[in-house]
Design a protein around this motif. Structure first.
Motif, PDB file in Angstrom:
ATOM      1  N   THR A 115       1.758  -3.049  -0.573  1.00  0.00           N
ATOM      2  CA  THR A 115       1.707  -1.652  -0.134  1.00  0.00           C
ATOM      3  C   THR A 115       0.286  -1.111  -0.217  1.00  0.00           C
ATOM      4  O   THR A 115      -0.191  -0.437   0.700  1.00  0.00           O
ATOM      5  N   LYS A 116      -0.418  -1.419  -1.310  1.00  0.00           N
ATOM      6  CA  LYS A 116      -1.794  -0.942  -1.458  1.00  0.00           C
ATOM      7  C   LYS A 116      -2.723  -1.605  -0.440  1.00  0.00           C
ATOM      8  O   LYS A 116      -3.629  -0.967   0.093  1.00  0.00           O
ATOM      9  N   LEU A 117      -2.508  -2.897  -0.168  1.00  0.00           N
ATOM     10  CA  LEU A 117      -3.322  -3.576   0.841  1.00  0.00           C
ATOM     11  C   LEU A 117      -3.154  -2.916   2.207  1.00  0.00           C
ATOM     12  O   LEU A 117      -4.126  -2.685   2.933  1.00  0.00           O
ATOM     13  N   ARG A 118      -1.919  -2.635   2.554  1.00  0.00           N
ATOM     14  CA  ARG A 118      -1.650  -2.006   3.840  1.00  0.00           C
ATOM     15  C   ARG A 118      -2.229  -0.594   3.888  1.00  0.00           C
ATOM     16  O   ARG A 118      -2.770  -0.167   4.914  1.00  0.00           O
ATOM     17  N   ALA A 119      -2.138   0.124   2.773  1.00  0.00           N
ATOM     18  CA  ALA A 119      -2.672   1.481   2.724  1.00  0.00           C
ATOM     19  C   ALA A 119      -4.192   1.487   2.907  1.00  0.00           C
ATOM     20  O   ALA A 119      -4.741   2.343   3.610  1.00  0.00           O
ATOM     21  N   ALA A 120      -4.877   0.518   2.291  1.00  0.00           N
ATOM     22  CA  ALA A 120      -6.331   0.422   2.437  1.00  0.00           C
ATOM     23  C   ALA A 120      -6.711   0.160   3.886  1.00  0.00           C
ATOM     24  O   ALA A 120      -7.694   0.709   4.394  1.00  0.00           O
ATOM     25  N   GLN A 121      -5.933  -0.690   4.574  1.00  0.00           N
ATOM     26  CA  GLN A 121      -6.174  -0.913   5.993  1.00  0.00           C
ATOM     27  C   GLN A 121      -5.992   0.385   6.769  1.00  0.00           C
ATOM     28  O   GLN A 121      -6.765   0.708   7.669  1.00  0.00           O
ATOM     29  N   CYS A 122      -4.973   1.140   6.424  1.00  0.00           N
ATOM     30  CA  CYS A 122      -4.648   2.363   7.153  1.00  0.00           C
ATOM     31  C   CYS A 122      -5.795   3.365   7.148  1.00  0.00           C
ATOM     32  O   CYS A 122      -6.144   3.935   8.183  1.00  0.00           O
ATOM     33  N   ILE A 123      -6.364   3.626   5.967  1.00  0.00           N
ATOM     34  CA  ILE A 123      -7.338   4.715   5.872  1.00  0.00           C
ATOM     35  C   ILE A 123      -8.678   4.339   6.495  1.00  0.00           C
ATOM     36  O   ILE A 123      -9.471   5.217   6.832  1.00  0.00           O
TER      37      ILE A 123
END
Length: 278
Positions: A115-123
């Motif tokens: 989830t954190k990996l995906r969130a970092a990609q998002c921002i």
């Protein structure tokens, strides 16, 4: 009819056909919750774009660069130091800039949640474009609505990547002894992708055609590689999907021998997504 359409599309892609992009609608629905967020924190430390883990030095260890398979020492990392990890090779961890350390008992390697990996990609870039490609192990929630397939919602993950020329060639030979060796100055690489179709409203067919012709490679300098589709692919292979179905399979590419290219999914379409393999 469907089989003939697949063949036609493959030839169009072979000769450089690119479908026009659809609307600029948000293609990664997961990212909506992170709009306006500037940083993602992991145990009190910022999780950077492209970072896949962190390294804590437990005992002094050597930092080095690779010249082929040869390790060229640069300096010694000291016990207690902390480094972000951006990639890995078998038995090696990359701290960026082409520098590696051995993955052994002298270091502690940790990875954040998916989830954190995906969130970092998002921002940093919710679309996984060339300037900020995604990488192995990150799952993307994608949506698209185009003239070919209609509406679809799916997840896509690059689960493995084989960039070693010898290993990739061995896999291609094992898949079929008639697979040709790469041309002079070229090499094979392979990537395995997992795709799950969550929702689907097809315009033409009741299933979604998923195949290796939907992937391209682009050099580090931004040039599109030739699209080779006539090879026998190592098992497992990608399969067409009905709603709720999942497929995982290898995709082979022929690329420049000295290049680490980007892999591009659905190039030119609304849900285009870029991957880095190293």
């Amino acid at each position: 009819m469907k089989k003939w359409l697949t063949v036609i599309l493959s030839f169009l892609m072979l000769f450089g056909f690119t479908a026009p992009a659809a609307s600029a609608a948000e293609s990664n629905t997961f990212c909506n919750q992170y709009k306006g967020v500037k940083k993602i924190w992991w145990d009190g430390v910022e999780l950077k774009s492209g970072q896949i883990g962190r390294l804590t030095v437990l005992k002094d260890t050597t930092l080095y660069k690779l010249q082929g398979e040869k390790k060229v020492p640069s300096r010694t990392l000291k016990k207690g130091e902390f480094y972000r990890i951006y990639a890995f090779k078998p038995g090696k961890l990359s701290v960026g800039g082409g520098y590696y350390v051995d993955r052994d008992t002298k270091v502690k390697y940790e990875t954040p949640s998916k989830t954190k990996l995906r969130a970092a990609q998002c921002i940093h870039n919710p679309y996984g474009k060339m300037g900020n490609p995604t990488t192995v192990g990150v799952t993307w929630d994608m949506t698209a609505n185009d003239w070919m397939d209609g509406k679809k919602k799916y997840q896509i993950t690059m689960t493995e990547a084989v960039t070693d020329a010898n290993q990739a060639w061995q896999m291609m030979q094992q898949a079929n002894s008639l697979n040709p060796p790469p041309p002079a100055g070229k090499k094979y690489i392979l990537a395995k992708f997992k795709i799950k179709l969550i929702e689907y409203e097809g315009k033409t067919f009741d299933s979604w055609m998923v195949n290796k012709a939907m992937f391209d490679t682009v050099t580090q300098k931004g040039a599109l590689n030739d699209h080779y589709i006539g090879f026998v692919t190592p098992s497992p292979e990608l399969q067409d999907l009905y709603k709720g179905g999942q497929t995982e399979g290898w995709v082979p590419f022929v690329v420049d021998a000295n290049d680490n290219p980007y892999i591009v999914w659905n190039r030119g379409w609304e849900d285009e997504l870029w991957f880095k393999v190293q």
